[in-house]
Scaffold this motif. Structure first.
Motif, PDB file in Angstrom:
ATOM      1  N   THR A   1      53.766  17.943  45.818  1.00 17.54           N
ATOM      2  CA  THR A   1      54.201  19.253  45.355  1.00 17.54           C
ATOM      3  C   THR A   1      55.575  19.469  45.960  1.00 17.54           C
ATOM      4  O   THR A   1      55.728  19.470  47.177  1.00 17.54           O
ATOM      5  CB  THR A   1      53.253  20.377  45.818  1.00 17.54           C
TER       6      THR A   1
ATOM      7  N   ASP B   1      53.441  16.033  41.361  1.00 16.87           N
ATOM      8  CA  ASP B   1      52.411  16.720  40.595  1.00 16.87           C
ATOM      9  C   ASP B   1      52.793  18.148  40.251  1.00 16.87           C
ATOM     10  O   ASP B   1      52.376  18.671  39.219  1.00 16.87           O
ATOM     11  CB  ASP B   1      51.091  16.750  41.377  1.00 16.87           C
ATOM     12  N   ARG B   2      53.566  18.785  41.132  1.00 13.76           N
ATOM     13  CA  ARG B   2      53.922  20.182  40.944  1.00 13.76           C
ATOM     14  C   ARG B   2      55.334  20.445  41.471  1.00 13.76           C
ATOM     15  O   ARG B   2      55.810  19.729  42.349  1.00 13.76           O
ATOM     16  CB  ARG B   2      52.949  21.102  41.697  1.00 13.76           C
TER      17      ARG B   2
ATOM     18  N   PRO C   1      46.917  16.932  50.612  1.00 10.98           N
ATOM     19  CA  PRO C   1      47.924  17.024  49.559  1.00 10.98           C
ATOM     20  C   PRO C   1      49.298  17.270  50.176  1.00 10.98           C
ATOM     21  O   PRO C   1      49.436  18.064  51.107  1.00 10.98           O
ATOM     22  CB  PRO C   1      47.480  18.225  48.725  1.00 10.98           C
TER      23      PRO C   1
ATOM     24  N   ASP D   1      56.570  10.341  38.191  1.00  7.04           N
ATOM     25  CA  ASP D   1      55.246   9.820  38.522  1.00  7.04           C
ATOM     26  C   ASP D   1      54.850  10.095  39.968  1.00  7.04           C
ATOM     27  O   ASP D   1      53.677   9.982  40.322  1.00  7.04           O
ATOM     28  CB  ASP D   1      55.199   8.316  38.256  1.00  7.04           C
TER      29      ASP D   1
ATOM     30  N   LYS E   1      53.639  10.080  47.027  1.00  3.62           N
ATOM     31  CA  LYS E   1      53.052  10.242  45.688  1.00  3.62           C
ATOM     32  C   LYS E   1      52.173  11.484  45.686  1.00  3.62           C
ATOM     33  O   LYS E   1      51.683  11.906  46.725  1.00  3.62           O
ATOM     34  CB  LYS E   1      52.203   9.020  45.332  1.00  3.62           C
ATOM     35  N   GLY E   2      51.953  12.053  44.503  1.00  5.14           N
ATOM     36  CA  GLY E   2      51.102  13.235  44.391  1.00  5.14           C
ATOM     37  C   GLY E   2      51.714  14.446  45.058  1.00  5.14           C
ATOM     38  O   GLY E   2      51.010  15.311  45.576  1.00  5.14           O
TER      39      GLY E   2
END
Length: 147
Positions: A118, A141-142, A47, A138, A115-116
């Motif tokens: 934090t 995520d956080r 992540p 988009d 992408k994705g």
């Protein structure tokens, strides 16, 4: 736009900062090539935590945060805003607007296809990064904001 570059040897042997430099070249509004440096550590499939520094710092400020985050399995990406650290420095003061920083870092984000994410930002990096989140929700995520 006139752009200055600090030679890499000026950053040699910095205590606790042996990270390999990574560079992304983006185009500014006038078509100039602007090279933006970032640190990218940890597992490629981990992540992503995007750490953006404040003023007058650079990614070096995260040198003590990066090891525990990567040990926890996170991929840490810490760019140097243009004008700071190992990134190129536009020579003229009028180039340093909030909107310019947002535009440059949005171009950097898209060029690296993150992408994705934090997002962790502080000070000026927080203000610039929050606009990146608003412009590309988009991809995030956080959000964690600090000062």
């Amino acid at each position: 736009m006139k752009i200055l570059r600090t030679p890499d040897e000026c950053f040699a042997d910095l205590e606790g900062f042996s990270y390999a430099p990574r560079y992304t070249t983006i185009r500014t509004a006038d078509g100039s090539a602007l090279r933006i440096h970032h640190v990218d550590e940890g597992p490629r499939d981990g992540p992503i935590v995007l750490c953006m520094h404040g003023e007058p710092a650079w990614s070096y400020i995260y040198r003590k945060m990066i090891p525990p985050l990567t040990t926890a399995g996170l991929r840490v990406i810490a760019p140097d805003l243009p004008g700071f650290g190992k990134s190129d420095k536009p020579a003229d003061r009028e180039n340093y607007t909030y909107q310019s920083q947002v535009d440059w870092m949005n171009a950097w984000l898209l060029a690296n296809d993150l992408k994705g994410v934090t997002f962790f930002g502080q000070d000026w990096g927080g203000a610039v990064g929050l606009r990146m989140v608003a412009d590309h929700p988009d991809r995030f995520d956080r959000v964690v904001v600090s000062n």
